[in-house]
Design a protein around this motif. Structure first.
Motif, PDB file in Angstrom:
ATOM      1  N   THR A   1       0.854  -1.184   0.000  1.00  0.00           N
ATOM      2  CA  THR A   1       0.000   0.000   0.000  1.00  0.00           C
ATOM      3  C   THR A   1       0.891   1.236   0.000  1.00  0.00           C
ATOM      4  O   THR A   1       2.044   1.183   0.422  1.00  0.00           O
ATOM      5  N   GLY A   2       0.347   2.325  -0.457  1.00  0.00           N
ATOM      6  CA  GLY A   2       1.121   3.565  -0.460  1.00  0.00           C
ATOM      7  C   GLY A   2       0.271   4.717  -0.939  1.00  0.00           C
ATOM      8  O   GLY A   2      -0.709   4.524  -1.662  1.00  0.00           O
ATOM      9  N   VAL A   3       0.624   5.912  -0.522  1.00  0.00           N
ATOM     10  CA  VAL A   3      -0.051   7.132  -0.960  1.00  0.00           C
ATOM     11  C   VAL A   3       0.981   8.013  -1.633  1.00  0.00           C
ATOM     12  O   VAL A   3       2.030   8.310  -1.053  1.00  0.00           O
ATOM     13  N   PHE A   4       0.718   8.392  -2.850  1.00  0.00           N
ATOM     14  CA  PHE A   4       1.654   9.185  -3.640  1.00  0.00           C
ATOM     15  C   PHE A   4       1.099  10.588  -3.866  1.00  0.00           C
ATOM     16  O   PHE A   4      -0.114  10.794  -3.887  1.00  0.00           O
ATOM     17  N   GLY A   5       1.989  11.531  -4.051  1.00  0.00           N
ATOM     18  CA  GLY A   5       1.578  12.869  -4.415  1.00  0.00           C
ATOM     19  C   GLY A   5       0.978  12.899  -5.807  1.00  0.00           C
ATOM     20  O   GLY A   5       1.091  11.935  -6.577  1.00  0.00           O
ATOM     21  N   ASP A   6       0.336  14.030  -6.154  1.00  0.00           N
ATOM     22  CA  ASP A   6      -0.324  14.137  -7.451  1.00  0.00           C
ATOM     23  C   ASP A   6       0.666  14.006  -8.609  1.00  0.00           C
ATOM     24  O   ASP A   6       0.375  13.356  -9.606  1.00  0.00           O
ATOM     25  N   GLY A   7       1.826  14.649  -8.479  1.00  0.00           N
ATOM     26  CA  GLY A   7       2.755  14.698  -9.597  1.00  0.00           C
ATOM     27  C   GLY A   7       2.265  15.656 -10.674  1.00  0.00           C
ATOM     28  O   GLY A   7       1.153  16.195 -10.610  1.00  0.00           O
ATOM     29  N   LEU A   8       3.093  15.847 -11.673  1.00  0.00           N
ATOM     30  CA  LEU A   8       2.769  16.706 -12.807  1.00  0.00           C
ATOM     31  C   LEU A   8       3.113  15.982 -14.094  1.00  0.00           C
ATOM     32  O   LEU A   8       3.816  14.972 -14.087  1.00  0.00           O
ATOM     33  N   VAL A   9       2.645  16.516 -15.212  1.00  0.00           N
ATOM     34  CA  VAL A   9       2.885  15.858 -16.489  1.00  0.00           C
ATOM     35  C   VAL A   9       4.382  15.700 -16.776  1.00  0.00           C
ATOM     36  O   VAL A   9       4.814  14.704 -17.365  1.00  0.00           O
ATOM     37  N   GLY A  10       5.189  16.675 -16.357  1.00  0.00           N
ATOM     38  CA  GLY A  10       6.636  16.586 -16.592  1.00  0.00           C
ATOM     39  C   GLY A  10       7.394  15.923 -15.476  1.00  0.00           C
ATOM     40  O   GLY A  10       8.553  15.543 -15.647  1.00  0.00           O
ATOM     41  N   THR A  11       6.738  15.788 -14.322  1.00  0.00           N
ATOM     42  CA  THR A  11       7.365  15.151 -13.160  1.00  0.00           C
ATOM     43  C   THR A  11       6.340  14.232 -12.495  1.00  0.00           C
ATOM     44  O   THR A  11       5.780  14.557 -11.447  1.00  0.00           O
ATOM     45  N   PRO A  12       6.049  13.089 -13.120  1.00  0.00           N
ATOM     46  CA  PRO A  12       5.044  12.174 -12.564  1.00  0.00           C
ATOM     47  C   PRO A  12       5.467  11.650 -11.194  1.00  0.00           C
ATOM     48  O   PRO A  12       6.658  11.578 -10.886  1.00  0.00           O
ATOM     49  N   SER A  13       4.470  11.300 -10.386  1.00  0.00           N
ATOM     50  CA  SER A  13       4.767  10.866  -9.026  1.00  0.00           C
ATOM     51  C   SER A  13       5.238   9.423  -8.956  1.00  0.00           C
ATOM     52  O   SER A  13       5.878   9.041  -7.981  1.00  0.00           O
ATOM     53  N   ILE A  14       4.939   8.618  -9.969  1.00  0.00           N
ATOM     54  CA  ILE A  14       5.413   7.233 -10.021  1.00  0.00           C
ATOM     55  C   ILE A  14       6.266   7.104 -11.278  1.00  0.00           C
ATOM     56  O   ILE A  14       5.758   7.171 -12.399  1.00  0.00           O
ATOM     57  N   THR A  15       7.562   6.954 -11.103  1.00  0.00           N
ATOM     58  CA  THR A  15       8.486   6.973 -12.230  1.00  0.00           C
ATOM     59  C   THR A  15       9.707   6.141 -11.882  1.00  0.00           C
ATOM     60  O   THR A  15       9.682   5.369 -10.917  1.00  0.00           O
ATOM     61  N   ASN A  16      10.778   6.273 -12.651  1.00  0.00           N
ATOM     62  CA  ASN A  16      12.013   5.583 -12.304  1.00  0.00           C
ATOM     63  C   ASN A  16      13.175   6.562 -12.348  1.00  0.00           C
ATOM     64  O   ASN A  16      13.058   7.669 -12.874  1.00  0.00           O
ATOM     65  N   THR A  17      14.300   6.143 -11.776  1.00  0.00           N
ATOM     66  CA  THR A  17      15.413   7.077 -11.609  1.00  0.00           C
ATOM     67  C   THR A  17      16.051   7.475 -12.934  1.00  0.00           C
ATOM     68  O   THR A  17      16.629   8.550 -13.042  1.00  0.00           O
ATOM     69  N   GLY A  18      15.946   6.626 -13.961  1.00  0.00           N
ATOM     70  CA  GLY A  18      16.626   6.921 -15.213  1.00  0.00           C
ATOM     71  C   GLY A  18      15.805   7.703 -16.210  1.00  0.00           C
ATOM     72  O   GLY A  18      16.325   8.151 -17.235  1.00  0.00           O
ATOM     73  N   ASP A  19      14.505   7.886 -15.930  1.00  0.00           N
ATOM     74  CA  ASP A  19      13.632   8.537 -16.911  1.00  0.00           C
ATOM     75  C   ASP A  19      12.498   9.226 -16.157  1.00  0.00           C
ATOM     76  O   ASP A  19      11.359   8.785 -16.177  1.00  0.00           O
ATOM     77  N   THR A  20      12.807  10.311 -15.493  1.00  0.00           N
ATOM     78  CA  THR A  20      11.885  10.899 -14.526  1.00  0.00           C
ATOM     79  C   THR A  20      10.738  11.682 -15.134  1.00  0.00           C
ATOM     80  O   THR A  20       9.872  12.164 -14.392  1.00  0.00           O
TER      81      THR A  20
END
Length: 224
Positions: free
Chosen positions: A66-85
């Motif tokens: 389980t987890g709660v993530f922030g909204d994020g933005l189109v250029g900085t999504p909240s669920i991503t990876n370190t090599g392609d943020t």
């Protein structure tokens, strides 16, 4: 800076000289260690309870149940990876989730289940093998193609209501190959098409699956 939550901890060990303002530098009071451990437990409890959200979390292996993530933005999504943020998932509105690649929104699903796709879409063409009976497994692809080297009968399996696509039928170099269709296929006027039988001729059947046993179809003949 006082280390008041997990977010404040430094990756440089020597920079972590306090926990919640409690001195843990070399030579500190032994009692401070006990107090610091209690503070760490409290800060851990805040994260588990969701009172404090982590600003970032990197996991190389393991599972998050389980987890709660922030909204994020189109250029900085909240669920991503370190090599392609700039590629991943973010929450683009109330009850809405979106997928972004290269900082551009590609897909979104809103609260009513409406899917919006920004860009082109394609579906693979599955190559069938000619035989005297061809049963098309509709779970393998939307579009199918076959070069006929036999007189054949077409049937389908694993049809899903709402699926659409095409069947491209090509005569081999000899031609004169005929085709019939199982009772699942329904054509306009209750009449199945007669294929173009000249060598290398191309016909196309476009279909809409109504149910696993009913497929509406339209033939476009002699495409050249």
């Amino acid at each position: 800076m006082a280390k008041n939550s997990w977010n404040d901890y430094s990756t440089t060990a020597s920079s972590n000289t306090d926990i919640g303002g409690i001195d843990i530098s070399e030579g500190c009071s032994p009692a401070n260690i006990n107090d610091a451990l209690r503070e760490i437990l409290a800060q851990t409890g805040d994260v588990v309870a969701g009172t404090v959200s982590l600003t970032s979390l990197g996991i190389t292996t393991g599972n998050i149940t389980t987890g709660v993530f922030g909204d994020g933005l189109v250029g900085t999504p909240s669920i991503t990876n370190t090599g392609d943020t700039d590629t991943g998932l973010y929450f683009s509105g109330a009850d809405e989730i979106s997928l972004t690649t290269a900082g551009t929104q590609r897909l979104s699903v809103d609260s009513s289940g409406h899917l919006n796709h920004n860009g082109s879409a394609s579906a693979d063409i599955n190559a069938l093998t000619s035989s005297t009976a061809i049963t098309i497994d509709m779970s393998t692809a939307q579009n199918h193609s076959v070069t006929l080297a036999h007189n054949t009968t077409f049937d389908i399996s694993n049809g899903t209501a709402g699926q659409t696509g095409s069947i491209i039928i090509t005569q081999d170099g000899t031609g004169s190959r005929t085709a019939s269709f199982s009772s699942k296929f329904k054509f306009a006027g209750a009449t199945a098409p007669t294929l173009t039988t000249t060598a290398s001729a191309v016909d196309r059947i476009d279909y809409f699956i109504v149910s696993s046993s009913l497929i509406h179809a339209v033939a476009t003949l002699n495409l050249s």
